[in-house]
Design a protein around this motif. Structure first.
Motif, short mmCIF file in Angstrom:
data_model
loop_
_atom_site.label_atom_id
_atom_site.label_comp_id
_atom_site.label_asym_id
_atom_site.label_seq_id
_atom_site.Cartn_x
_atom_site.Cartn_y
_atom_site.Cartn_z
N ASN A 122 -74.72 30.66 -35.31
CA ASN A 122 -74.59 31.68 -36.22
C ASN A 122 -74.61 33.11 -36.23
N GLY A 123 -75.33 34.01 -36.21
CA GLY A 123 -75.26 34.93 -34.92
C GLY A 123 -75.81 35.80 -35.85
N THR A 124 -76.42 35.86 -36.73
CA THR A 124 -77.48 36.35 -37.41
C THR A 124 -78.39 37.28 -36.87
N LEU A 141 -69.66 49.31 -23.52
CA LEU A 141 -68.90 48.05 -24.02
C LEU A 141 -68.68 47.60 -25.46
N PHE A 142 -69.70 47.66 -26.91
CA PHE A 142 -69.01 47.40 -27.89
C PHE A 142 -68.23 49.47 -28.35
N LYS A 166 -64.86 50.23 -42.63
CA LYS A 166 -64.79 48.84 -43.25
C LYS A 166 -64.32 48.22 -42.07
N ASN A 167 -62.82 48.66 -41.25
CA ASN A 167 -62.05 47.35 -40.12
C ASN A 167 -63.38 47.54 -38.89
N GLU A 168 -63.61 48.77 -38.60
CA GLU A 168 -64.88 49.24 -37.35
C GLU A 168 -65.73 48.43 -37.81
N ARG A 169 -66.22 48.40 -38.87
CA ARG A 169 -67.85 47.98 -39.12
C ARG A 169 -67.25 46.46 -38.90
N LEU A 173 -68.82 43.04 -35.68
CA LEU A 173 -69.46 42.35 -36.41
C LEU A 173 -69.21 40.71 -36.35
N LEU A 174 -67.27 41.16 -35.77
CA LEU A 174 -66.84 39.81 -35.11
C LEU A 174 -67.34 40.14 -33.46
N MET A 175 -67.49 41.07 -33.19
CA MET A 175 -67.59 41.19 -31.40
C MET A 175 -68.75 40.70 -31.51
N PHE A 176 -69.99 41.02 -31.99
CA PHE A 176 -71.61 40.77 -32.15
C PHE A 176 -71.61 38.85 -32.17
#
Length: 310
Positions: A122-124, A141-142, A166-169, A173-176
């Protein structure tokens, strides 16, 4: 009627699979409830890691403790070991004792591993925990090839309070989430591989053939079912006899009851031996030629050893 018995027999044969499937559904449901109801990432640089890690590992630790608590094999081995330490390692066979403990522990790890897999997929919880790390290597890294604002706002990313675009956030989030899901799948693959290798090793080292091993498992299941049923019936008869004696104010009728030594012997864990083809400690005990048929005069412990029960 025959069709019903066939279906019932199928479910009885697959009860372990059904049990694990039900456990998986409960784990998924529990994770969703935690994610939507109780989990609120603080989005604070000093609290994110501890908060996310607690929700990720805390329920897994609780499930591990509960699994051990409800393990009848553990209590069968542990009960009375303070007074008789040899119960843990009968005949000084420490390797066999260690193998039993490993079997108990691996069985108890099923539920925690399920929780970790579901939570990581789920990743939350992971994204909240990782966003609170302040290690330069992790932050680099991030936020590689990004502005200093990314480093400053990293802890705010799981919430909508971040000042990043919004794009950076969304990229963070997709990386996490991708990292969390990769970890989840790694745990699934490792657990499945270890389970397969463990099963292969156990079957390879088995002292009996496949069909006899299948029969042994069926016998143990049936013996446990019948023991529970018979124990309830016998306890009911004993309670009725005692109550009748009390209320009618008369001496109780003779009631056969296994002695303390017999209970101790059938409570021990059994290890299969080629020289003695028994399938449980109960069968091993009742087929002994030197079996002690002495019954207890009263089915209670001595006063100095009496245990208060509620």
């Amino acid at each position: 009627m025959d069709n019903f018995q066939t279906v019932l027999r199928f479910f009885m044969n697959q009860k372990n699979t059904i049990g694990y499937s039900f456990m998986a559904l409960l784990t998924i449901g529990g994770e969703r409830v935690f994610s939507m109801v109780s989990f609120q990432c603080p989005c604070n640089h000093d609290q994110n890691f501890a908060y996310g890690l607690m929700f990720l590992l805390g329920p897994a630790a609780v499930l591990l403790v509960l699994s051990l608590f409800f393990s009848s094999k553990l209590w069968r081995l542990y009960t009375g070991c303070c007074l008789n330490p040899m119960k843990l390692c009968p005949r000084g066979n420490c390797f066999s004792c260690l193998r039993v403990f490993m079997s108990i522990f691996t069985g108890a790890c099923v539920a925690p591993i399920m929780w970790l897999c579901v939570a990581l997929l789920n990743g939350t919880f992971y994204e909240c925990a990782v966003s609170g790390l302040d290690d330069n290597l992790v932050v680099h890294l991030f936020c590689k090839n990004k502005t200093m604002k990314c480093r400053e706002e990293l802890a705010q990313v799981p919430c909508d309070r971040s000042k990043l675009s919004k794009n950076e956030r969304m990229e963070l989030l997709l990386m996490f989430r991708a990292q969390s899901q990769i970890l989840g799948w790694c745990i699934i693959i490792i657990a499945a591989t270890v389970g397969l290798l463990g099963t292969c090793y156990t079957n390879c080292r088995s002292k009996v053939s496949f069909l006899q091993l299948t029969f042994w498992k069926r016998y143990v299941e049936k013996e446990k079912e019948r023991f529970d049923t018979f124990a309830v019936e016998y306890a009911t008869k004993l309670a009725e006899r005692n109550l009748q004696s009390f209320f009618e104010n008369k001496h109780p009728e003779p009631f056969p009851f296994p002695n303390h030594k017999a209970w101790e012997e059938i409570s021990a864990l059994y290890t299969f031996s080629r020289s003695e083809q028994y399938y449980s400690t109960l069968q091993q005990y009742i087929e002994r030629t030197d079996r002690d048929f002495t019954c207890e005069k009263r089915p209670v412990l001595d006063l100095e050893d009496e245990i208060e029960m509620s």
